[in-house]
Design an enzyme around this catalytic site. Structure first.
Site, short mmCIF file in Angstrom:
data_model
loop_
_atom_site.label_atom_id
_atom_site.label_comp_id
_atom_site.label_asym_id
_atom_site.label_seq_id
_atom_site.Cartn_x
_atom_site.Cartn_y
_atom_site.Cartn_z
N ASN A 158 0.81 -1.23 0.00
CA ASN A 158 0.00 0.00 0.00
C ASN A 158 0.84 1.27 0.00
O ASN A 158 0.45 2.27 -0.60
CB ASN A 158 -1.01 -0.02 1.16
CG ASN A 158 -0.36 -0.01 2.52
OD1 ASN A 158 0.74 -0.54 2.69
ND2 ASN A 158 -1.00 0.59 3.48
N CYS A 290 -3.34 1.41 6.51
CA CYS A 290 -3.68 0.67 7.73
C CYS A 290 -4.35 1.57 8.76
O CYS A 290 -5.06 1.09 9.64
CB CYS A 290 -2.41 0.06 8.31
SG CYS A 290 -1.12 1.27 8.59
N GLU A 469 7.65 1.38 16.01
CA GLU A 469 8.69 1.96 15.17
C GLU A 469 8.59 3.47 15.30
O GLU A 469 7.65 4.00 15.88
CB GLU A 469 8.50 1.49 13.72
CG GLU A 469 8.71 -0.01 13.58
CD GLU A 469 8.72 -0.53 12.14
OE1 GLU A 469 8.47 0.26 11.21
OE2 GLU A 469 8.97 -1.72 11.97
P1 NAD Z 1 0.50 -9.34 3.37
O1 NAD Z 1 0.57 -9.77 4.78
O2 NAD Z 1 -0.24 -10.17 2.41
O3 NAD Z 1 1.98 -9.19 2.74
C1 NAD Z 1 2.96 -8.35 3.32
C2 NAD Z 1 4.34 -8.84 2.91
O4 NAD Z 1 4.55 -10.12 3.53
C3 NAD Z 1 4.52 -9.06 1.41
O5 NAD Z 1 5.83 -8.68 1.05
C4 NAD Z 1 4.35 -10.56 1.27
O6 NAD Z 1 4.99 -11.11 0.14
C5 NAD Z 1 5.01 -11.06 2.54
N1 NAD Z 1 4.59 -12.39 3.00
C6 NAD Z 1 3.44 -13.05 2.74
N2 NAD Z 1 3.45 -14.27 3.32
C7 NAD Z 1 4.64 -14.38 3.97
C8 NAD Z 1 5.25 -15.38 4.76
N3 NAD Z 1 4.64 -16.54 5.00
N4 NAD Z 1 6.47 -15.14 5.27
C9 NAD Z 1 7.09 -13.97 5.06
N5 NAD Z 1 6.59 -12.98 4.30
C10 NAD Z 1 5.37 -13.18 3.78
O7 NAD Z 1 -0.06 -7.85 3.40
P2 NAD Z 1 -0.44 -6.93 2.17
O8 NAD Z 1 -1.71 -7.45 1.58
O9 NAD Z 1 0.76 -6.74 1.33
O10 NAD Z 1 -0.72 -5.54 2.93
C11 NAD Z 1 -1.95 -5.19 3.49
C12 NAD Z 1 -1.94 -5.39 4.99
O11 NAD Z 1 -0.85 -4.68 5.57
C13 NAD Z 1 -3.18 -4.85 5.66
O12 NAD Z 1 -3.63 -5.77 6.61
C14 NAD Z 1 -2.70 -3.59 6.34
O13 NAD Z 1 -3.44 -3.18 7.46
C15 NAD Z 1 -1.31 -3.95 6.70
N6 NAD Z 1 -0.48 -2.77 6.90
C16 NAD Z 1 -0.11 -2.45 8.17
C17 NAD Z 1 0.64 -1.31 8.40
C18 NAD Z 1 1.06 -0.92 9.80
O14 NAD Z 1 1.95 -0.08 9.92
N7 NAD Z 1 0.46 -1.47 10.84
C19 NAD Z 1 1.04 -0.52 7.32
C20 NAD Z 1 0.66 -0.88 6.04
C21 NAD Z 1 -0.10 -2.02 5.84
#
Ligand code: NAD
Length: 489
Positions: A158, A290, A469
């Site tokens: 995002n 998020c 962070e």
């Molecule tokens: P996601 O969890 O699908 O993927 C995030 C990252 O993790 C990607 O690079 C993905 O390839 C990797 N990943 C997936 N499976 C993995 C595994 N088993 N081991 C290691 N890495 C793995 O999330 P998304 O769809 O890319 O992002 C959206 C989500 O992120 C939403 O839930 C949002 O709320 C959250 N988000 C949180 C924050 C925060 O600061 N709290 C900020 C931005 C987004």
């Protein structure tokens, strides 16, 4: 997701390992499409365990040399990276807009500017960092901050470079070396950052980057025995897998996960003054932030007038061509994500809600027919305990809920598994602060939203994550505090 053999220099992004641009050892590719049109814009290596091993090995080898630099020298490198990134700020904005489907104006003002600011900010923080000293009657304690080692930095789609730079800068600034794994859906600016790092002349292996899926590249990276810490931003379900994988070898962990944030509108809120900001808090980046407020809790005495003004303001948002500087909303990230958001629109109706606006495909030019489009959607009439009001949708859909007392607003706000952020809108900031203190979240804004001072802690409670962070909290996470106690002579 398709894979193909061979390589096209115009389209193919490499991994960056030990200062070299290399492709996946398995020779496979992942197609990357533009979310606004569905057209292919690049291919990335489909990395596997071998590629992860190579990247971690280079990071490990670069570790001692990098850790031996002074903090002033490392801060100098961060400033140098910031300078070169800044020269390419328009390119960052265009690539981010193309890769995510977000409007160019947002990509420039939010993503590109912040990515540069992250490197500058941490250069300053690291320069100003002092070892702490605690004097006893007969001895002195000196607390040093040492590097942790090799880190895995895993980021979502995002806010691609915004979040990656938010991790890379403090991690290397504190003397660690890293392997980055950006989202497979948005690889473009991560590649640009690596080229900038190369142009800056940073020692090879300090920052490495592998592309690939979460399961094939992210998983092996998190579990790798030579990785000492994991900084992960992404979904809560993924976060729990990452936590399990990292826990078996006691890696340091920071998890920034999902949210279901409440926007609380008190009866004394000046709606005309704040409406634009409340709409922004709901729909920035198509609601794919998020921190977005996806549940709007409104005092029942102003519920009807809020509803009218809010829907009018949402309907004024311009949705369409992400390249147009006037555009407010672009497309969603992927066909799968669009389907997920649409399924919640259907669920809202099944759960007894009324769609006040949106829910369908906006009228856009034929150029964008293959993209992932949905109009901003506002739902009324759902219980705060409905699935639509409890689960993270992460798209342009908000639910409205009336409340009567401040206590009830707090109770609804705290009623989900998440605890990331929230906002309160009122003419009485003392009353707002009283409510904020009772909210189970890591962050609350009063009469503003996403107003960020990079020195303050960022992170969530409950299923929204572990750790903080930002500012000194990042410097703490990306280092090991070591105490040396020296007895007086
Ligand atoms: P996601 O969890 O699908 O993927 C995030 C990252 O993790 C990607 O690079 C993905 O390839 C990797 N990943 C997936 N499976 C993995 C595994 N088993 N081991 C290691 N890495 C793995 O999330 P998304 O769809 O890319 O992002 C959206 C989500 O992120 C939403 O839930 C949002 O709320 C959250 N988000 C949180 C924050 C925060 O600061 N709290 C900020 C931005 C987004």
């Amino acid at each position: 997701m398709e894979t193909k053999d061979g390589c096209d220099p115009l389209l193919d992004l490499p991994n960056h390992i030990g200062g070299e641009e290399v492709f996946a050892t398995g020779g496979d590719w992942i197609i990357n499409n533009a979310p606004s049109t569905g057209e292919m814009i690049s291919r990335i290596p489909r990395s596997n365990q071998n590629d992860v091993d190579n990247a971690v090995k280079c990071a490990k080898e670069a570790g001692p040399g990098w850790a031996s630099l002074t903090k002033e020298e490392r801060a100098g490198w961060l400033d140098k990276i910031a300078d070169i990134l800044e020269q390419r700020i328009d390119e960052i904005a265009s690539l981010e807009s193309l890769d995510t489907g977000k409007p160019i104006r947002i990509a420039r003002a939010v993503d590109a500017e912040r990515s540069v600011a992250n490197f500058r900010f941490y250069a300053k923080q690291i320069r100003e960092l002092e070892d702490e000293e605690f004097r006893m009657k007969n001895a002195t304690n000196r607390v040093l901050r040492r590097p942790v080692g090799v880190g895995a930095l895993i980021t979502p789609w995002n806010l691609p470079l915004y979040l990656l730079s938010w991790k890379v800068a403090p991690a290397i600034g504190m003397g660690n070396t890293v392997v980055c794994k950006p989202s497979e859906l948005t690889p473009m600016t991560a590649d640009l950052m690596m080229k900038v790092i190369k142009d800056a002349g940073l020692p090879d292996g300090v920052v490495n980057l592998i592309h690939g899926t979460g399961v094939e590249a992210g998983g092996p990276l998190v579990s790798h025995p030579d990785v000492q810490f994991v900084s992960f931003t992404g979904g809560t379900t993924t976060g729990s897998i990452v936590a399990k994988d990292a826990a078996t070898s006691f890696k340091k962990m920071s998890l920034e996960l999902g949210g279901k944030n409440a926007t609380i509108i008190l009866d004394d809120c000046d709606l005309d003054r704040h409406m634009e900001a409340i709409v922004r808090a709901s729909f920035l980046n198509q609601g794919q932030v998020c921190l977005c407020g996806s549940r709007i809790l409104v005092h029942d005495s102003i519920y009807e007038s809020f509803k009218q003004k809010f829907v009018d303001a949402v309907e004024r948002l311009q949705i369409g061509d992400p390249r147009n500087p006037e555009t407010d909303l672009g497309s969603l990230i992927s066909p799968q994500h669009l389907e997920k958001v649409k399924s919640y629109v259907h669920l809202a109706i099944e759960e007894g809600g009324t769609i006040l606006t949106g829910g369908g495909v906006p009228s856009i030019s034929s150029e964008f027919e293959g993209g992932n489009w949905i109009s901003p959607t506002v739902v009324d009439g759902l219980s705060p305990e409905s699935r639509c009001a409890m689960e993270e949708i992460f798209g342009p859909m908000v639910t409205l809920h009336p409340f009567t007392t401040d206590e009830e607003a707090i109770q609804i706000s705290n009623g989900t598994r998440y605890g990331l952020a929230g906002s309160i809108w009122t003419n009485d900031s003392t009353r707002g602060e009283k409510i904020a203190k009772k909210m189970d979240t890591g962050m609350v804004w009063i009469n503003t939203w996403l107003h960020r001072d990079l020195r303050v802690p960022f992170g969530g409670v409950k299923d929204s994550g572990i750790g903080r962070e930002g500012g000194k909290w990042s410097l703490g996470f990306y280092s090991e505090a070591t105490n040396i106690c020296i007895m007086d002579d």
